[in-house]
Design an enzyme around this catalytic site. Structure first.
Site, PDB file in Angstrom:
ATOM      1  N   GLN A 155      13.070  79.331  19.549  1.00  0.00           N
ATOM      2  CA  GLN A 155      14.303  78.542  19.547  1.00  0.00           C
ATOM      3  C   GLN A 155      15.538  79.420  19.461  1.00  0.00           C
ATOM      4  OE1 GLN A 155      14.394  75.015  20.135  1.00  0.00           O
ATOM      5  NE2 GLN A 155      12.471  75.905  20.800  1.00  0.00           N
ATOM      6  N   HIS A 211      17.198  80.462  22.687  1.00  0.00           N
ATOM      7  CA  HIS A 211      17.906  79.473  23.497  1.00  0.00           C
ATOM      8  C   HIS A 211      19.378  79.823  23.660  1.00  0.00           C
ATOM      9  CE1 HIS A 211      15.661  76.044  24.982  1.00  0.00           C
ATOM     10  NE2 HIS A 211      14.917  76.047  23.899  1.00  0.00           N
ATOM     11  N   GLU A 245      16.011  68.865  14.621  1.00  0.00           N
ATOM     12  CA  GLU A 245      15.643  68.460  15.979  1.00  0.00           C
ATOM     13  C   GLU A 245      14.145  68.642  16.182  1.00  0.00           C
ATOM     14  OE1 GLU A 245      16.658  69.750  20.605  1.00  0.00           O
ATOM     15  OE2 GLU A 245      16.978  71.176  18.960  1.00  0.00           O
ATOM     16  N   HIS A 246      13.659  69.854  15.918  1.00  0.00           N
ATOM     17  CA  HIS A 246      12.234  70.160  15.982  1.00  0.00           C
ATOM     18  C   HIS A 246      11.744  70.495  14.578  1.00  0.00           C
ATOM     19  CE1 HIS A 246      13.944  71.603  19.904  1.00  0.00           C
ATOM     20  NE2 HIS A 246      12.961  70.850  20.373  1.00  0.00           N
ATOM     21  N   ASP A 278       8.197  71.420  24.454  1.00  0.00           N
ATOM     22  CA  ASP A 278       9.249  71.764  25.409  1.00  0.00           C
ATOM     23  C   ASP A 278       8.783  71.631  26.848  1.00  0.00           C
ATOM     24  OD1 ASP A 278      11.337  72.254  23.730  1.00  0.00           O
ATOM     25  OD2 ASP A 278      11.168  74.436  23.770  1.00  0.00           O
ATOM     26  N   HIS A 293      32.913  25.205  20.852  1.00  0.00           N
ATOM     27  CA  HIS A 293      31.486  25.490  20.670  1.00  0.00           C
ATOM     28  C   HIS A 293      30.750  24.206  20.269  1.00  0.00           C
ATOM     29  CE1 HIS A 293      32.714  29.670  20.769  1.00  0.00           C
ATOM     30  NE2 HIS A 293      31.464  30.083  20.586  1.00  0.00           N
TER      31      HIS A 293
END
Length: 433
Positions: A255, A258, A322-323, A356, A415
């Site tokens: 990660q 990235h 996230e992960h 991934d 109504h």
């Protein structure tokens, strides 16, 4: 990596801080580009493509000839890998289809829910230092299963004005209807407002850097929906002495490579294990082609020691990764207790990179703590739920008086009248009989 031992709960906010900019830091830039693209269309897109990507393009639309050439440039081995991943992603997302939900709430009152595809969607695919063709699989495959009619893709060109062949091959394979060589804020603006060559879409999907993330958030002010505020990638691993330090280090680095603004965290109940992983990270880092990027991410990253699993789980839920990789003697405790996470990976042989690429789950996930309120992309992300109701004479007689009373109590006479007229006609019909 920064080592932190037994942080107290009041310290967690600082310890778990992400290295990301806020909307306020970037908003002025995004609004300026949005305004120009809305007013000048393709001309404004070309201006910012030249400014940010360093390339002048007369036409941003990818041609069929470019797609054919890209297919020829992809090795058969990579094509097979992409096809395997596509098959697994299709299988997992097709299983998420649901049938019509139908119920008679009261005798004569039938209600049901059906799902319909979002007709026009936009995909943003990063293509700079890492051409993320895998993200096309994660977005275009479920979009096709959902039945979306227009799938418009934007991805930045390189300095030669080209798009990575794997991106073009995968996009064509997955049914993308239009591919544009546009990146960054100007791509999100084009999808938001539409230009001469880029259709306006109803929802935008895909990850990106902090500028793209803020642009997506601001797009929601212009009648466009987004998947989630997905920004720089992040990973949290919880591991103890039962885990393999080399495996954990490799996951952290997967990660970290990235981007410089990525963040990775290891939480452990073993100080010795933290030391082992630190040594492994340093060793493996030296061999990475993207070492300089990963090094910067590592500067934002943490090795955190806590005394027990209970404190560890509380801290992880506070972070909302996230992960989330779980590799402990007590995996069930974590998998049953985790509340805030985008996607969870369990055991020594479940690397995050499996999600991934090819396990079948989706890798477009909430970052920056948004796992506390957002789901990752799934089949329903590309669909809308619509409700229907059909009421018989018996049904309106049954619920009509309650509607009248409630409408009158709220001061909404029209109504009430909508029901009263029907009830009165039914009453007249009854007396005529």
């Amino acid at each position: 990596m920064n080592k932190i031992y037994n942080p107290s709960k009041p310290e967690w906010e600082v310890v778990l801080k992400r290295p990301t900019k806020t909307v306020d830091d970037i908003e002025d830039t995004v609004n300026q580009i949005f305004a120009e693209v809305k007013a000048k269309g393709d001309d404004a897109v070309a201006k910012y493509t030249d400014m940010f990507d360093g390339i002048k393009l007369e036409n941003t639309l990818v041609t069929s000839e470019e797609i054919k050439k890209a297919e020829a440039e992809i090795s058969e081995e990579l094509k097979s890998a992409i096809l395997l991943a596509k098959k697994n992603i299709e299988k997992f997302h097709a299983a998420q289809k649901t049938t019509k939900v139908e119920v008679e709430t009261t005798s004569g009152v039938k209600c049901w829910q059906e799902k319909r595809p979002i007709q026009k969607i936009g995909l943003y695919i990063p293509g700079g230092s890492a051409p993320l063709f895998s993200t096309i699989l994660m977005l275009a495959v479920p979009a096709a299963i959902a039945g979306c009619k227009e799938i418009v893709l934007c991805t930045p060109p390189n300095k030669e004005g080209k798009v990575h062949p794997a991106i073009l091959y995968t996009a064509n394979l997955c049914g993308v209807t239009k591919i544009n060589k546009i990146g960054g804020i100007q791509a999100i603006a084009a999808l938001t407002f539409g230009t001469e060559t880029v259709p306006k879409v109803y929802k935008i999907f895909g990850p990106g850097n902090q500028f793209v993330t803020v642009a997506k958030q601001l797009a929601t002010r212009h009648n466009v929906s987004i998947d989630m505020p997905a920004g720089p990638s992040e990973l949290l691993v919880v591991a103890d002495d039962s885990a393999n330090a080399a495996y954990v280090a490799s996951d952290l680095l997967s990660q970290a490579e990235h981007g410089a603004d990525s963040q990775v965290i290891l939480v452990s109940t073993s100080k010795a294990f933290l030391d082992e992983v630190e040594v492994e990270v340093e060793s493996q880092l030296e061999k990475l082609p993207r070492k300089s990027i990963a090094e910067k991410a590592i500067e934002n990253s943490k090795l955190i020691y806590v005394e027990n699993d209970e404190i560890s789980l509380d801290l992880i839920n506070e972070y909302g990764p996230e992960h989330f990789i779980v590799s402990t003697e007590n995996n069930d405790f974590y998998t049953e207790g985790i509340i805030n996470a985008g996607s969870v990976f369990i055991g020594n042989y479940t690397p995050e990179s499996a999600g991934d690429y090819a396990s079948g789950t989706n890798h477009t996930l909430p970052t920056n703590g948004y796992a506390k309120q957002y789901s990752g992309v799934n089949l329903d992300s590309f669909m809308k739920s619509m409700t229907f109701q059909q009421i018989s004479e018996e049904g309106i007689k049954s619920i009509g008086p309650a509607i009248e009373l409630m409408a009158e109590a709220e001061g909404l006479q029209a109504h009430k009248n909508a029901v009263t007229l029907r009830l009165n006609d039914l009453l007249l019909d009854y007396y005529r009989l």
